[in-house]
Design a protein around this motif. Structure first.
Motif, mmCIF file in Angstrom:
data_model
loop_
_atom_site.group_PDB
_atom_site.id
_atom_site.type_symbol
_atom_site.label_atom_id
_atom_site.label_comp_id
_atom_site.label_asym_id
_atom_site.label_seq_id
_atom_site.Cartn_x
_atom_site.Cartn_y
_atom_site.Cartn_z
ATOM 1 N N PHE A 23 -104.551 -20.906 -40.209
ATOM 2 C CA PHE A 23 -103.369 -20.182 -39.769
ATOM 3 C C PHE A 23 -102.231 -21.175 -39.533
ATOM 4 N N VAL A 24 -101.093 -20.930 -40.145
ATOM 5 C CA VAL A 24 -99.904 -21.742 -39.910
ATOM 6 C C VAL A 24 -99.266 -21.259 -38.614
ATOM 7 N N SER A 25 -99.154 -22.128 -37.638
ATOM 8 C CA SER A 25 -98.575 -21.750 -36.348
ATOM 9 C C SER A 25 -97.115 -21.340 -36.523
ATOM 10 N N GLY A 26 -96.790 -20.110 -36.107
ATOM 11 C CA GLY A 26 -95.435 -19.599 -36.263
ATOM 12 C C GLY A 26 -95.087 -19.222 -37.680
ATOM 13 N N GLY A 27 -96.067 -19.274 -38.583
ATOM 14 C CA GLY A 27 -95.802 -19.005 -39.996
ATOM 15 C C GLY A 27 -95.607 -17.532 -40.286
ATOM 16 N N ASN A 72 -97.443 -15.512 -37.279
ATOM 17 C CA ASN A 72 -96.430 -14.507 -36.952
ATOM 18 C C ASN A 72 -96.307 -13.434 -38.024
ATOM 19 N N ASP A 73 -97.107 -13.518 -39.055
ATOM 20 C CA ASP A 73 -97.031 -12.567 -40.171
ATOM 21 C C ASP A 73 -97.855 -11.325 -39.856
ATOM 22 N N TYR A 88 -103.492 -16.648 -50.386
ATOM 23 C CA TYR A 88 -102.505 -16.829 -49.325
ATOM 24 C C TYR A 88 -102.153 -15.477 -48.714
ATOM 25 N N VAL A 89 -102.037 -15.444 -47.395
ATOM 26 C CA VAL A 89 -101.573 -14.283 -46.615
ATOM 27 C C VAL A 89 -102.105 -12.959 -47.165
ATOM 28 N N ALA A 90 -103.393 -12.915 -47.447
ATOM 29 C CA ALA A 90 -104.026 -11.739 -48.051
ATOM 30 C C ALA A 90 -104.636 -10.861 -46.968
ATOM 31 N N PRO A 91 -104.094 -9.654 -46.736
ATOM 32 C CA PRO A 91 -104.688 -8.770 -45.724
ATOM 33 C C PRO A 91 -106.016 -8.187 -46.184
ATOM 34 N N ASN A 92 -106.811 -7.796 -45.219
ATOM 35 C CA ASN A 92 -108.138 -7.254 -45.500
ATOM 36 C C ASN A 92 -108.317 -5.999 -44.650
ATOM 37 N N ASP A 93 -107.784 -4.893 -45.134
ATOM 38 C CA ASP A 93 -107.802 -3.628 -44.392
ATOM 39 C C ASP A 93 -109.157 -2.966 -44.637
ATOM 40 N N ARG A 150 -101.269 -3.304 -32.708
ATOM 41 C CA ARG A 150 -101.590 -4.163 -31.572
ATOM 42 C C ARG A 150 -100.945 -5.540 -31.768
ATOM 43 N N PHE A 151 -100.981 -6.031 -32.981
ATOM 44 C CA PHE A 151 -100.341 -7.306 -33.305
ATOM 45 C C PHE A 151 -98.833 -7.217 -33.095
ATOM 46 N N LEU A 152 -98.207 -6.163 -33.632
ATOM 47 C CA LEU A 152 -96.760 -6.019 -33.547
ATOM 48 C C LEU A 152 -96.278 -5.855 -32.111
ATOM 49 N N ALA A 153 -97.120 -5.321 -31.259
ATOM 50 C CA ALA A 153 -96.747 -5.129 -29.853
ATOM 51 C C ALA A 153 -96.763 -6.441 -29.077
#
Length: 466
Positions: free
Chosen positions: A403-407, A382-383, A188-193, A203-206
């Protein structure tokens, strides 16, 4: 803090549809556990009806390349239902919960759950500690491999692996290095840098949310930095009351500044879009601003005492995992410590940081795309941590990504649209070797009241970065 969450917040799943074989008696399973080499039953604690809950320790090699060498005790918990039912290997990537929670996959398969503390999170830390040699993603994966192989002597059904955030990363790394240990992996919600510091986070945060919400958050941040003396007095009083010190980061003022920077990331990580309406306006009373930061990103987040329990995460972010760049360009004229918001800042000087391993994450990424199988990734749109998700590739088999919409960072299968939730649930059941006895969607139910809720902050008092 912009670190990965410390405990899974997925709350909804399946229960009650697996035909249960007669469970072993308390004495039987306790005896079986005690007979496993290297495993110690510390205690048997209260559990909901139909389950038994054990606290365990397992003797692990400090260095799995030399299993004959030094050892340490790693904490586990075990939620036992039936030794013939599926078993889920769960890790938060941090400490282990001492209460009998069930992850969403455990509920879906109505199975047993082995929960593991990640090495170097106290008390599961070798002494003396050799961080650069012993705290790597491979060593942690080998911990999980040894544990799963040991418990398979009792739990003969199929195994799955899961975790959220850093735990989801851990589950993925475990599968990469030991692909045949489990029949399915649900991160779940595992980033892959993949390539640090080439990031997509800013870019996402903007662009996340609405322009109005982004503007209100940025206005509050600027206002807080202009009022750092006023807010700093409140932070100082709160720190004195709790006995907080700031030797690792350098000062309370530096901690406050980094917390203000991270509050934008933290808002989207944990809050809902509807919470934009509660963002204080510039000039709001100091008490109102303080209370908002306490909810989203405490201004004392980077005290020594708050950092102490999560130094292993920041160490790994600094040497293997990578991390987002600070989203602060619009604050630069107000910063006193530009460039300080990096993992290295949060690791005590007594812990030596080796050169960053630029091969570790590309190796994991390539394996997922070329050889991964029975993988199911869940993200929130949204994460911020979902800005760089794992991607399925040319060689990935029997796998899914949703992807959970608005999650946010607590996104779960139960929050997906019904058709996707049913598809995901069916895949997990199939991997666990369970029969298709009814439409998957009809088996998605709310958390039973006899189990406590998963809490994203159960293990820590401050908001986590990862």
């Amino acid at each position: 803090m912009r670190r990965l969450l410390t405990f899974s917040s997925v709350l909804l799943a399946t229960a009650g549809f697996v035909p249960a074989a007669p469970a072993a008696s308390a004495s039987d399973i306790t005896t079986e556990l005690a007979a496993i080499p290297r495993l110690t039953v510390v205690s048997k604690d209260p559990a909901p009806a139909g389950f038994q809950f054990f606290k365990l320790t397992f003797t692990q090699p400090v260095d799995h390349r030399h299993p004959e060498g030094r050892t340490f005790e790693q904490r586990f918990t075990l939620l036992h239902r039936d030794s013939s039912a599926p078993t889920v290997a769960y890790t938060s990537g941090y400490n282990v919960s001492e209460t009998p929670n069930r992850s969403e996959p455990t509920r879906i398969v109505d199975g047993n759950q082995l929960s593991m503390e990640y090495r170097y999170f106290t008390p599961s830390r070798p002494e003396p500690a050799n961080w650069s040699r012993d705290l790597t993603i491979w060593q942690a994966a080998a911990d999980e491999h040894d544990a799963v192989q040991a418990l398979k002597k009792i739990y003969r059904g199929r195994w799955l692996a899961t975790g959220a955030s850093k735990g989801g990363m851990t589950a993925t790394y475990f599968r990469r290095f030991f692909p045949d240990d489990v029949s399915g992996t649900i991160p779940y919600v595992a980033p892959n840098d993949v390539i640090d510091p080439v990031d997509n986070y800013n870019r996402f945060l903007a662009n996340v949310g609405t322009p109005e919400c982004r503007a209100s958050l940025k206005a509050l941040q600027r206002d807080a930095l202009k009022r750092r003396v006023e807010l700093g007095e409140r932070a100082k009083a709160a720190a004195a009351k709790k006995g907080y010190t700031f030797k690792t980061v350098g000062s309370l003022d530096k901690s406050l500044e980094i917390a203000v920077i991270d509050s934008y990331f933290g808002f989207w990580q944990y809050q809902k879009a509807s919470d934009c309406a509660s963002v204080p306006k510039p000039g709001a009373p100091a008490a109102t601003v303080w209370d908002w930061f306490e909810k989203v990103e405490s201004l004392n987040s980077y005290s020594d005492q708050e950092l102490d329990s999560v130094v292993p995460y920041y160490y790994q972010a600094a040497v293997q995992l990578g991390s987002p760049e600070a989203y602060d360009s619009y604050l630069r004229d107000l910063l006193r410590y530009p460039g300080a918001d990096t993992p290295r800042t949060f690791v005590p000087a007594s812990v030596r940081l080796p050169r960053f391993d630029y091969l570790a994450m590309p190796d994991i990424d390539f394996w997922v795309k070329s050889q991964g199988r029975q993988l199911l990734f869940v993200y929130g749109s949204n994460d911020p941590w979902s800005a760089e998700p794992f991607q399925l590739g040319f060689g990935t088999k029997d796998s899914h990504r949703y992807f959970v919409s608005g999650g946010n960072h607590g996104s779960s299968i139960a929050q997906l649209p019904p058709a996707q939730a049913a598809e995901a649930t069916s895949a997990i059941q199939r991997w666990a070797g369970l029969p298709e006895s009814a439409p998957a969607r009809s088996r998605m139910v709310t958390t039973p009241s006899d189990f406590p809720r998963f809490d994203t902050d159960e293990m820590m008092s401050s908001r986590p970065r990862l």
